[in-house]
Write a protein that holds these residues in place. Structure first.
Motif, short mmCIF file in Angstrom:
data_model
loop_
_atom_site.label_atom_id
_atom_site.label_comp_id
_atom_site.label_asym_id
_atom_site.label_seq_id
_atom_site.Cartn_x
_atom_site.Cartn_y
_atom_site.Cartn_z
N THR A 1 29.71 48.90 57.69
CA THR A 1 29.55 49.14 56.25
C THR A 1 30.54 48.32 55.45
O THR A 1 30.20 47.72 54.42
N VAL A 2 31.79 48.29 55.91
CA VAL A 2 32.82 47.52 55.21
C VAL A 2 32.44 46.04 55.17
O VAL A 2 32.54 45.37 54.13
N LEU A 3 31.99 45.53 56.32
CA LEU A 3 31.60 44.12 56.38
C LEU A 3 30.46 43.82 55.43
O LEU A 3 30.48 42.83 54.69
N SER A 4 29.44 44.69 55.40
CA SER A 4 28.31 44.50 54.51
C SER A 4 28.74 44.56 53.04
O SER A 4 28.32 43.72 52.22
N ASN A 5 29.59 45.53 52.71
CA ASN A 5 30.06 45.65 51.33
C ASN A 5 30.91 44.45 50.92
O ASN A 5 30.85 44.01 49.76
N GLN A 6 31.69 43.93 51.85
CA GLN A 6 32.52 42.77 51.52
C GLN A 6 31.66 41.52 51.27
O GLN A 6 31.98 40.70 50.42
N ARG A 7 30.59 41.40 52.02
CA ARG A 7 29.68 40.27 51.77
C ARG A 7 29.06 40.39 50.39
O ARG A 7 28.90 39.39 49.68
N ARG A 8 28.69 41.60 50.00
CA ARG A 8 28.14 41.83 48.66
C ARG A 8 29.20 41.50 47.60
O ARG A 8 28.89 40.87 46.58
N ALA A 9 30.44 41.92 47.84
CA ALA A 9 31.52 41.65 46.88
C ALA A 9 31.76 40.14 46.76
O ALA A 9 32.02 39.63 45.66
N GLU A 10 31.69 39.42 47.87
CA GLU A 10 31.88 37.98 47.83
C GLU A 10 30.78 37.30 47.01
O GLU A 10 31.04 36.35 46.27
N GLU A 11 29.55 37.81 47.16
CA GLU A 11 28.45 37.26 46.37
C GLU A 11 28.68 37.49 44.88
O GLU A 11 28.49 36.59 44.05
N LEU A 12 29.09 38.72 44.52
CA LEU A 12 29.38 39.01 43.12
C LEU A 12 30.54 38.18 42.60
O LEU A 12 30.53 37.73 41.45
N ASP A 13 31.54 37.97 43.45
CA ASP A 13 32.70 37.17 43.03
C ASP A 13 32.30 35.72 42.77
O ASP A 13 32.78 35.10 41.81
N ARG A 14 31.43 35.16 43.62
CA ARG A 14 30.96 33.79 43.39
C ARG A 14 30.24 33.69 42.05
O ARG A 14 30.45 32.72 41.29
N ARG A 15 29.40 34.67 41.76
CA ARG A 15 28.69 34.66 40.48
C ARG A 15 29.67 34.79 39.31
O ARG A 15 29.51 34.12 38.28
N ALA A 16 30.67 35.66 39.48
CA ALA A 16 31.65 35.85 38.41
C ALA A 16 32.45 34.58 38.16
O ALA A 16 32.71 34.21 37.01
N ARG A 17 32.85 33.88 39.23
CA ARG A 17 33.61 32.64 39.06
C ARG A 17 32.76 31.59 38.33
O ARG A 17 33.26 30.89 37.43
N ALA A 18 31.50 31.48 38.74
CA ALA A 18 30.63 30.50 38.10
C ALA A 18 30.44 30.84 36.62
O ALA A 18 30.45 29.94 35.76
N LEU A 19 30.29 32.11 36.32
CA LEU A 19 30.09 32.53 34.94
C LEU A 19 31.34 32.30 34.10
O LEU A 19 31.26 31.89 32.93
N ARG A 20 32.51 32.57 34.68
CA ARG A 20 33.75 32.34 33.94
C ARG A 20 33.92 30.86 33.60
O ARG A 20 34.38 30.51 32.49
N SER A 21 33.56 30.01 34.55
CA SER A 21 33.62 28.58 34.29
C SER A 21 32.63 28.17 33.20
O SER A 21 32.95 27.39 32.29
N ALA A 22 31.41 28.72 33.28
CA ALA A 22 30.39 28.42 32.28
C ALA A 22 30.80 28.94 30.91
O ALA A 22 30.54 28.28 29.88
N ILE A 23 31.44 30.11 30.88
CA ILE A 23 31.89 30.68 29.60
C ILE A 23 32.96 29.79 28.97
O ILE A 23 32.97 29.58 27.74
N GLU A 24 33.85 29.27 29.80
CA GLU A 24 34.89 28.37 29.27
C GLU A 24 34.26 27.13 28.64
O GLU A 24 34.64 26.71 27.54
N ASP A 25 33.27 26.56 29.34
CA ASP A 25 32.58 25.39 28.79
C ASP A 25 31.82 25.75 27.51
O ASP A 25 31.84 24.99 26.53
N ALA A 26 31.14 26.91 27.55
CA ALA A 26 30.37 27.33 26.38
C ALA A 26 31.26 27.61 25.19
O ALA A 26 30.88 27.34 24.04
N ASP A 27 32.44 28.13 25.45
CA ASP A 27 33.39 28.40 24.37
C ASP A 27 33.83 27.09 23.71
O ASP A 27 33.94 27.01 22.47
N ASN A 28 34.05 26.08 24.52
CA ASN A 28 34.40 24.76 23.97
C ASN A 28 33.24 24.20 23.15
O ASN A 28 33.46 23.57 22.09
#
Length: 223
Positions: A78-105
């Motif tokens: 269960t921990v392994l499965s949840n961590q994989r899900r968290a990593e997927e969400l983290d990748r999306r969050a990083r991409a969005l934060r980068s896109a937000i920075e560009d969009a803000d500019n």
């Protein structure tokens, strides 16, 4: 703690490898020695009878700890499965934060031009921020589910290793449960603390267990 810089927090603490190692410790077999060869008489008979009782106690303990090991194996998955899900969400969050920075500019640059360009840039920025909020909300939901599952596992282990309660609500001690086998299983008192830590702390982090974990440590006997 996992490296979840996009999310800003670790929603799924735990170390599947360490949990699996604790499961292996639960499966460790304690051998009961045989009476010395050639020993006869009343004392030898009494000693042999005591060893037979000890073997029964050990078999009961072995079955209980084997079931606990199964629970831990399930939790590691269960921990392994949840961590994989968290990593997927983290990748999306990083991409969005980068896109937000560009969009803000882009909004800043478009503000000099005004008109439709500025409106479109602002709308895109707002949309990205809403999307990031959704990802962070999903991560918080995952954290809630993960910790709830950890408490359920702690309760299952506590129930296994205390044998439940009697009609008066008394929780049997380890001495009452295992009798003469307690000394042979003394190493498992430390294991109780390890398991609780694995359920509620991040990898390689020490701390005081709380909630269901603390109850589990107390039930097992942290001495």
């Amino acid at each position: 703690m996992g490296d979840y810089r996009g999310l800003g927090f670790d929603p799924v603490p735990g170390d599947p490898g360490a949990i699996a190692a604790a499961s292996e410790r639960c499966r460790h077999l304690v051998e009961v020695p045989a009476p010395p060869a050639g020993w006869e008489g009343a004392a030898a008979d009494a000693f042999a009878a005591r060893l037979a009782g000890l073997r029964d106690d050990l078999e009961t303990a072995r079955r209980t700890l084997g079931t606990a090991a199964d629970v831990l194996d399930e939790w590691a998955g269960t921990v392994l499965s949840n961590q994989r899900r968290a990593e997927e969400l983290d990748r999306r969050a990083r991409a969005l934060r980068s896109a937000i920075e560009d969009a803000d500019n882009d909004v800043v640059l478009a503000s000099f031009r005004g008109g439709p360009d500025h409106v479109a840039a602002s709308a895109r920025l707002d949309g990205l921020r809403r999307e990031l909020d959704g990802v962070l909300a999903a991560a918080r939901d995952l954290e809630t589910d993960h910790r709830s599952a950890a408490r359920r596992v702690a309760d299952r282990l506590r129930h296994l290793l205390t044998g439940g309660t009697d009609a008066a609500g008394h929780v049997p001690s380890r001495d009452e449960l295992f009798g003469g086998v307690v000394s042979a299983l003394s190493s498992y008192s430390a294991l109780g603390s390890d398991l609780a830590g694995l359920l509620f702390t991040a990898p390689r982090t020490s701390g005081t267990a709380s909630g269901g974990a603390a109850a589990f440590v107390s039930a097992l006997g942290d001495r």
